[in-house]
Motif scaffolding. Structure first.
Motif, mmCIF file in Angstrom:
data_model
loop_
_atom_site.group_PDB
_atom_site.id
_atom_site.type_symbol
_atom_site.label_atom_id
_atom_site.label_comp_id
_atom_site.label_asym_id
_atom_site.label_seq_id
_atom_site.Cartn_x
_atom_site.Cartn_y
_atom_site.Cartn_z
ATOM 1 N N UNK A 47 -13.313 -83.480 -86.432
ATOM 2 C CA UNK A 47 -13.818 -82.476 -87.374
ATOM 3 C C UNK A 47 -15.022 -81.778 -86.752
ATOM 4 N N UNK A 48 -15.006 -80.444 -86.746
ATOM 5 C CA UNK A 48 -16.081 -79.700 -86.092
ATOM 6 C C UNK A 48 -16.583 -78.567 -86.980
ATOM 7 N N UNK A 49 -17.871 -78.371 -86.923
ATOM 8 C CA UNK A 49 -18.490 -77.231 -87.604
ATOM 9 C C UNK A 49 -19.543 -76.647 -86.664
ATOM 10 N N UNK A 50 -19.271 -75.455 -86.153
ATOM 11 C CA UNK A 50 -20.186 -74.776 -85.228
ATOM 12 C C UNK A 50 -20.484 -75.641 -83.991
ATOM 13 N N UNK A 70 0.880 -89.489 -79.258
ATOM 14 C CA UNK A 70 -0.296 -89.164 -80.062
ATOM 15 C C UNK A 70 -0.380 -87.658 -80.285
ATOM 16 N N UNK A 71 -1.024 -87.323 -81.383
ATOM 17 C CA UNK A 71 -1.344 -85.931 -81.677
ATOM 18 C C UNK A 71 -2.857 -85.830 -81.866
ATOM 19 N N UNK A 72 -3.367 -84.627 -81.736
ATOM 20 C CA UNK A 72 -4.781 -84.375 -81.991
ATOM 21 C C UNK A 72 -4.885 -83.416 -83.159
ATOM 22 N N UNK A 73 -5.547 -83.846 -84.212
ATOM 23 C CA UNK A 73 -5.758 -82.996 -85.389
ATOM 24 C C UNK A 73 -7.165 -82.419 -85.298
ATOM 25 N N UNK A 74 -7.249 -81.128 -85.054
ATOM 26 C CA UNK A 74 -8.530 -80.442 -84.962
ATOM 27 C C UNK A 74 -8.837 -79.777 -86.293
ATOM 28 N N UNK A 75 -9.981 -80.116 -86.869
ATOM 29 C CA UNK A 75 -10.375 -79.572 -88.167
ATOM 30 C C UNK A 75 -11.552 -78.637 -87.968
ATOM 31 N N UNK A 76 -11.355 -77.377 -88.260
ATOM 32 C CA UNK A 76 -12.476 -76.437 -88.229
ATOM 33 C C UNK A 76 -13.023 -76.292 -89.636
ATOM 34 N N UNK A 77 -14.235 -76.783 -89.824
ATOM 35 C CA UNK A 77 -14.836 -76.787 -91.154
ATOM 36 C C UNK A 77 -15.650 -75.510 -91.376
ATOM 37 N N UNK A 78 -14.925 -74.387 -91.525
ATOM 38 C CA UNK A 78 -15.551 -73.091 -91.850
ATOM 39 C C UNK A 78 -16.676 -72.740 -90.882
ATOM 40 N N UNK A 79 -16.401 -72.888 -89.591
ATOM 41 C CA UNK A 79 -17.417 -72.577 -88.578
ATOM 42 C C UNK A 79 -17.734 -71.079 -88.567
ATOM 43 N N UNK A 102 -10.337 -75.010 -92.506
ATOM 44 C CA UNK A 102 -10.974 -75.294 -93.798
ATOM 45 C C UNK A 102 -11.851 -74.107 -94.195
ATOM 46 N N UNK A 103 -11.602 -73.573 -95.362
ATOM 47 C CA UNK A 103 -12.439 -72.509 -95.889
ATOM 48 C C UNK A 103 -13.458 -73.103 -96.856
ATOM 49 N N UNK A 104 -14.587 -72.434 -96.957
ATOM 50 C CA UNK A 104 -15.627 -72.932 -97.853
ATOM 51 C C UNK A 104 -15.094 -73.026 -99.282
ATOM 52 N N UNK A 105 -15.337 -74.181 -99.885
ATOM 53 C CA UNK A 105 -14.907 -74.452 -101.249
ATOM 54 C C UNK A 105 -16.140 -74.650 -102.108
ATOM 55 N N UNK A 106 -16.221 -73.933 -103.208
ATOM 56 C CA UNK A 106 -17.430 -73.987 -104.043
ATOM 57 C C UNK A 106 -17.745 -75.395 -104.519
ATOM 58 N N UNK A 107 -16.701 -76.191 -104.809
ATOM 59 C CA UNK A 107 -16.922 -77.546 -105.307
ATOM 60 C C UNK A 107 -17.348 -78.500 -104.207
ATOM 61 N N UNK A 363 -35.355 -85.326 -99.499
ATOM 62 C CA UNK A 363 -33.993 -85.662 -99.145
ATOM 63 C C UNK A 363 -33.689 -85.208 -97.718
ATOM 64 N N UNK A 364 -32.954 -86.035 -96.967
ATOM 65 C CA UNK A 364 -32.587 -85.648 -95.606
ATOM 66 C C UNK A 364 -31.529 -84.554 -95.586
ATOM 67 N N UNK A 365 -31.495 -83.786 -94.484
ATOM 68 C CA UNK A 365 -30.519 -82.717 -94.306
ATOM 69 C C UNK A 365 -29.215 -83.330 -93.795
ATOM 70 N N UNK A 366 -28.074 -82.835 -94.333
ATOM 71 C CA UNK A 366 -26.778 -83.425 -93.963
ATOM 72 C C UNK A 366 -25.935 -82.452 -93.139
ATOM 73 N N UNK A 367 -24.602 -82.518 -93.326
ATOM 74 C CA UNK A 367 -23.632 -81.747 -92.533
ATOM 75 C C UNK A 367 -24.059 -80.280 -92.437
ATOM 76 N N UNK A 368 -23.922 -79.708 -91.231
ATOM 77 C CA UNK A 368 -24.440 -78.371 -90.947
ATOM 78 C C UNK A 368 -23.937 -77.322 -91.934
#
Length: 368
Positions: A47-50, A70-79, A102-107, A363-368
């Motif tokens: 899973x990658x974001x930017x 094996x397969x490689x599943x690459x997840x682009x988290x709305x980079x 992955x597109x940004x989801x409001x929830x 609070x600490x900062x989380x996923x980019x």
């Protein structure tokens, strides 16, 4: 008062020795693992974001793994950078790469667990192997080594994610030693029948384990913990094992500034607040006993009270811990950091205090 402090110090030393000889020795003195290749299909999930620079360098290393199925599943988290474009290029280049956009989801805005859930559902294989976008395997046999630890009963495999060495960097030694000590703890407790965490840089499990606990649903509101909170919830003595052969290791780029590393550790410490009660107690007791092991002898030696006993206890504790950590470091190819152990331990203890206090007020900062 001093005699009470002395007795308390003896008690603290006993606790430390119990941890190292009673628990951590289970990994330190474990027999070398053998790799027995398994004929199982694997989905490697990233899973990658930017992360355009990292994925450009490391995804080809994953694609070159020496494994038959094996397969490689690459997840682009709305980079917002070039990550998705690179992933699309890899998808065309390698036939066993599957891309999840992955597109940004409001929830679930910026929630890595949402992106991972989509990737896990898209995976075609029953056995999943996770690593991060800034990680790469130390050998072409990484998938073979990690998957070899699966059995009919063992469906969760905890691996070790190393950090790259940076010459003449004391911060790098601190980061790598802290990572080593964390691995000693979660490997040893797993061998003791009480697995409590794993790291997403190197973690494998059967897909059914994910669905058995309804995925990340119980801690979806917590931004971090896609690795350790999942393991804390799903792992037990029967279904969990560890992998520590040289071929099973991964490497990551470490933080290069103290501030960046502190931000990272703040997330990890905050996530640990959601562990099971037993796990929080054993971790808290370990770190509290470390702190008192530093403070109490200073008081006793300042008054020269029974200094021979005090010095002897200090020497005994360091001898035992150095041996246990040394054998563990040998298994995980981290021997060079052990030489700095006493100094780094002091730095880490006060770093933990700093992080604990800071997390109370912000609070600490989380996923980019």
């Amino acid at each position: 008062m001093l005699i009470i402090i002395l007795y308390f110090f003896i008690f603290i030393v006993a606790i430390q020795i119990l941890y190292y000889l009673g628990v951590f020795s289970k990994f330190a003195f474990a027999k070398a693992q053998k790799i027995t290749p398994k004929r199982i299909s694997i989905s490697v999930i990233v899973c990658a974001k930017n992360e355009e620079e990292n994925v450009a360098n490391f995804i080809p290393l994953l694609a070159e793994q020496n494994y038959p199925d094996f397969e490689i599943v690459l997840i682009d988290d709305a980079s917002s950078d070039n990550t998705l474009h690179l992933f699309e290029g890899f998808e065309k280049q390698y036939p066993n790469i599957r891309l999840v956009r992955v597109e940004n989801n409001e929830a679930f805005w910026g929630n890595k667990k949402y992106a991972l859930t989509l990737g896990i559902k898209a995976a075609k294989k029953e056995y999943l192997l996770f690593t991060d976008a800034d990680c790469y395997p130390t050998s072409k046999e990484w998938i073979t080594a990690m998957s070899s630890q699966f059995t009919m009963q063992k469906t969760i495999v905890l691996g070790y994610g190393k950090y790259e060495k940076i010459a003449n960097s004391f911060l790098n030694k601190i980061i790598r030693f802290e990572t080593l000590l964390t691995a000693i703890q979660y490997f040893s407790w797993a061998k003791s029948g009480h697995p409590y965490m794993g790291v997403g840089r190197n973690l494998a499990y059967k897909k059914e384990e994910f669905f058995n606990v309804n995925g990340f649903i119980e801690h979806m509101q917590i931004r971090s913990g896609d690795d350790d909170l999942f393991v804390n919830q799903a792992a037990n003595a029967k279904n969990t094992t560890i992998a520590y052969t040289p071929e099973s290791l991964t490497l990551s780029k470490p933080k290069t500034s103290y501030k960046e590393w502190i931000v990272q550790k703040r997330r990890h410490v905050a996530t640990a607040n959601y562990y099971k009660s037993f796990d929080k107690i054993q971790l808290g007791l370990f770190y509290f006993s470390q702190l008192l092991f530093l403070i109490l002898p200073i008081i006793l030696l300042a008054f020269q009270f029974q200094w021979i006993i005090v010095v002897s206890l200090i020497a005994l504790r360091y001898l035992i811990t150095w041996i246990v950590i040394g054998f563990s470091a040998g298994k995980l190819k981290e021997k060079d950091v052990v030489y700095w152990y006493p100094i780094i331990e002091i730095v880490l203890i006060f770093t933990q205090i700093n992080i604990f206090i800071t997390n109370i007020f912000s609070k600490p900062v989380h996923w980019k």
